[in-house]
Design a protein around this motif. Structure first.
Motif, short mmCIF file in Angstrom:
data_model
loop_
_atom_site.label_atom_id
_atom_site.label_comp_id
_atom_site.label_asym_id
_atom_site.label_seq_id
_atom_site.Cartn_x
_atom_site.Cartn_y
_atom_site.Cartn_z
N VAL A 83 -16.84 -5.80 -3.01
CA VAL A 83 -15.87 -5.06 -2.19
C VAL A 83 -15.29 -3.91 -3.01
N PHE A 84 -14.95 -4.19 -4.26
CA PHE A 84 -14.43 -3.15 -5.14
C PHE A 84 -15.47 -2.07 -5.38
N CYS A 244 -6.47 2.97 0.06
CA CYS A 244 -7.48 2.22 0.82
C CYS A 244 -8.27 1.24 -0.02
N LEU A 245 -8.53 1.52 -1.30
CA LEU A 245 -9.25 0.54 -2.11
C LEU A 245 -8.47 -0.77 -2.17
N PHE A 246 -7.16 -0.68 -2.24
CA PHE A 246 -6.35 -1.89 -2.38
C PHE A 246 -6.16 -2.62 -1.06
N ALA A 247 -6.68 -2.04 0.02
CA ALA A 247 -6.74 -2.79 1.27
C ALA A 247 -7.63 -4.02 1.09
N SER A 318 2.53 1.24 -2.41
CA SER A 318 1.50 0.41 -1.79
C SER A 318 0.56 -0.17 -2.83
N LYS A 319 0.11 0.67 -3.75
CA LYS A 319 -0.80 0.20 -4.81
C LYS A 319 -0.10 -0.84 -5.67
#
Length: 378
Positions: A83-84, A244-247, A318-319
């Protein structure tokens, strides 16, 4: 203020959940063949080009819809490493190519990057330039026909399997952050050498390595934007990545809450399910609170991005919430599972290992706090 999703948004979320659970499985990819198979599956789901323009093969999704899709992927796929890898490919590489690449570069690379034919690696980090990205030792010297790249990137996610790199180099040492330039470099270009894959604590299915450039000739049309725009381009891609990556990590937190809740209901001690004990139930509530906090901050940051606003404060918060929350909740999950959580078979210890790097990459937690402090005028 509307907290609901449209029928189409909910349908897409559920479609990704179901398809990812079925196709990607819980086991991490341990070979390049397994990695490529999962990569193709994610491409078939339309996630490798989620936020890219339709004309380049992408889905044209908003930042909010993209984050929602990657949240579903992170929840459904226990292989956080892949996913990452997909997230880094899209947000750190495909986004800047789509935004700043020449027609020749976008037509060459983006359709394959969206569909899963190509894998991209972000070559920014150096031994002496992690958080301090304005001091790149890698240089790009103008020559006839383009630039000669020289230097080594110390940690490139997807490096060992990448077909293309987005890299950054110093073109004017006296100009500080205005002296950085971004380039798109094919992995097969003469002068590119990829190191051996790293052995890592977590995200083991994300292949990573050094990448060295030695008199690597890069054509002039492979420059993203123009000379000196590297820092601007990098910060633009980091906005997407930090949100978005940390979604995917928000999805991971949702999966952990579900797992510990089920475990706390089933596991019996002293004649009662452990979920009846306040020490356990309160820990689960804390995990759920972290999840909802990170989720709401993520959605707010992406909404701000979709409005065309800088969203620097919202993205940093958020991050910070997603990475620190994922790490704390993974540790709580180990404690709730007890000895079983310490064993590899249960998969809980892997969640903890995969959460640790989230507070390091895309700007450490300390950097996010510093960015937030600046936005608050401190």
């Amino acid at each position: 203020m509307d907290f609901g999703w449209t029928l189409e948004q909910q349908r897409r979320h559920d479609e990704i959940l179901e398809a990812a659970r079925s196709a990607l499985g819980p086991e991490p990819a341990t070979t390049s063949t397994e990695f490529r198979k999962k990569w193709r599956e994610i491409g078939d789901l339309g996630l490798l080009g989620a936020c890219l323009p339709v004309e380049h093969g992408g889905a044209g999704s908003s930042a909010l819809d993209t984050a929602r899709s990657y949240e579903a992927l992170g929840e459904a796929c226990a292989d956080t490493g892949v996913v990452f890898a997909a997230s880094a490919h899209l947000f750190a590489c495909a986004v800047p190519i789509a935004e700043f690449g020449s027609a020749a570069i976008t037509s060459r690379w983006l359709p394959g990057m969206c569909g899963g034919d190509h894998i991209a690696g972000n070559a920014m980090t150096e031994t002496g330039a992690g958080s301090d990205v304005a001091r790149l030792a890698t240089t790009a010297t103008p020559v006839d026909g383009g630039y000669l790249l020289n230097g080594e990137k110390s940690f490139v996610s997807n490096g060992p399997v990448a077909d293309v790199f987005v890299t950054y180099a110093t073109t004017d040492p006296e100009a500080g952050h205005l002296g950085q330039t971004a380039f798109v470099v094919a992995a097969e270009a003469p002068g590119v050498r990829v190191g051996e894959p790293f052995e890592k604590m977590g995200l083991r299915s994300t292949p990573a390595s050094t990448v060295t450039f030695t008199d690597c000739l890069v054509p002039g049309d492979a420059v993203l934007g123009r000379e000196g725009m590297g820092a601007t381009i990098f910060q633009h891609s980091m906005g997407w990545e930090r949100a978005c990556l940390f979604a995917g990590y928000v999805g991971m937190m949702a999966r952990l809450v579900d797992r510990v809740t089920q475990h706390a209901r089933r596991r019996k001690q002293f004649g009662s399910s452990i979920g009846r004990f306040q020490a356990v139930s309160h820990r689960v509530v804390e995990m759920h609170m972290r999840l909802e906090t990170a989720r709401l901050l993520l959605y707010r940051a992406c909404w701000e991005m979709d409005q065309g606003r800088p969203a620097r404060l919202e993205v940093a918060l958020s991050k910070l919430a997603a990475s620190e929350g994922a790490l704390a909740s993974a540790m709580d999950a180990v404690r709730i599972f007890g000895a079983q959580g310490f064993l590899a078979d249960a998969g809980i210890e892997a969640e903890l290992r995969n959460a640790v790097p989230s507070v390091l990459f895309s700007g450490t937690s300390e950097i996010q706090r510093e960015l937030a402090a600046r936005e608050l005028g401190l």
